[in-house]
Design an enzyme around this catalytic site. Structure first.
Site, PDB file in Angstrom:
ATOM      1  N   HIS A  43       0.722  -1.324  -0.046  1.00 10.89           N
ATOM      2  CA  HIS A  43       0.362   0.066   0.050  1.00 10.89           C
ATOM      3  C   HIS A  43       0.941   1.196  -0.179  1.00 10.89           C
ATOM      4  CE1 HIS A  43      -3.990   1.810   1.720  1.00 10.89           C
ATOM      5  NE2 HIS A  43      -3.272   3.124   0.924  1.00 10.89           N
ATOM      6  N   GLU A  70      -2.617  -1.657  -3.542  1.00 10.10           N
ATOM      7  CA  GLU A  70      -3.712  -1.380  -2.832  1.00 10.10           C
ATOM      8  C   GLU A  70      -3.666   0.370  -2.252  1.00 10.10           C
ATOM      9  OE1 GLU A  70      -5.064  -3.666   0.591  1.00 10.10           O
ATOM     10  OE2 GLU A  70      -3.419  -1.960   1.746  1.00 10.10           O
ATOM     11  N   HIS A 190      -8.168  -6.159   7.086  1.00 10.32           N
ATOM     12  CA  HIS A 190      -7.898  -5.393   8.732  1.00 10.32           C
ATOM     13  C   HIS A 190      -7.973  -6.121   9.394  1.00 10.32           C
ATOM     14  CE1 HIS A 190      -6.837  -0.795   9.193  1.00 10.32           C
ATOM     15  NE2 HIS A 190      -7.342  -1.309  10.250  1.00 10.32           N
TER      16      HIS A 190
END
Length: 238
Positions: A43, A70, A190
């Site tokens: 990310h 991401e 997450h």
């Protein structure tokens, strides 16, 4: 079978704290693959406080498993992804200064924008996943965006798991069932860890992928990277 994608951002955070190239992000990614991870997630953020754009370019030619990038689809992010052409891009609604992902997209409000982004990545042959919460309307509008998959934001599940795991998982099962009915692939991520992952998977066994970084890298400090990846794979029935 649900794939385990290891998010290596925290490895880059450790490297950046000291400078130099220790730990070596590329080598850790290759080791994750060797130890059984079926994918690598990064990310990159505009301030490059962990994964740097240069890391993304370095990783692409050497990875043999699925590469997932991401991030928020800013102009620079879109250019990076369409140049690197990973297997998957996951769109998250983080502003540039966000500490970590903390919400899913309002796909109703951002329908037109997300649809344009999906088209942009599809033109390059890249699978698209949109980060969403369990709001069923948001799932329905994610389908309208043309996305291939959605990724369920699982922090609420993780936060309430110890108190009442059945209540915590209920909205995620409902959302996962709708995603399946809509023909959407399904990812999750997450705050998933060795305590809550197996139960999530037992209730939503059709998950395509879980993306795990912070907890997995933290566990590796105690168990070692190879054993940690083995433990996470066991939570997924492998």
């Amino acid at each position: 079978m649900t794939q385990l994608s290891v998010n290596i951002n925290k490895v880059a955070t450790l490297r950046n704290a000291r400078g130099g190239n220790v730990p070596n992000v590329v080598q850790v990614a290759l080791d994750c693959e060797r130890f059984g991870a079926e994918g690598i997630t990064v990310h990159p953020r505009p301030d490059e406080r962990h994964i740097r754009y240069a890391d993304v370019y370095a990783l692409r030619p050497v990875l043999t498993t699925e590469f997932n990038i991401e991030g928020y689809p800013s102009e620079s992010f879109v250019k990076l992804v369409t140049t690197v052409k990973p297997a998957q891009v996951t769109l998250v609604p983080d502003p540039p200064d966000a500490l970590t992902s903390n919400a899913g997209w309002d796909t109703v409000k951002h329908l037109d924008f997300l649809a344009r982004m999906v088209d942009t990545f599809h033109e390059q042959g890249i699978r698209v996943s949109i980060f969403v919460d369990t709001n069923l309307k948001h799932l329905e509008y994610a389908k309208r965006c043309g996305t291939d998959r959605v990724e369920l934001y699982t922090e609420p599940y993780a936060s309430h798991y110890a108190d009442d795991r059945e209540r915590a998982i209920a909205p995620f099962v409902q959302a996962a069932q709708l995603a399946r009915d809509l023909g959407l692939g399904l990812n999750a991520g997450h705050d998933l860890n060795l305590d809550n992952l197996a139960y999530l998977h037992s209730r939503i066994p059709w998950l395509d992928e879980v993306s795990i970084g912070h907890a997995l890298i933290s566990d590796a400090l105690y168990f070692g990277l190879a054993d940690t990846i083995k433990r996470y794979r066991e939570q997924l029935g492998k």
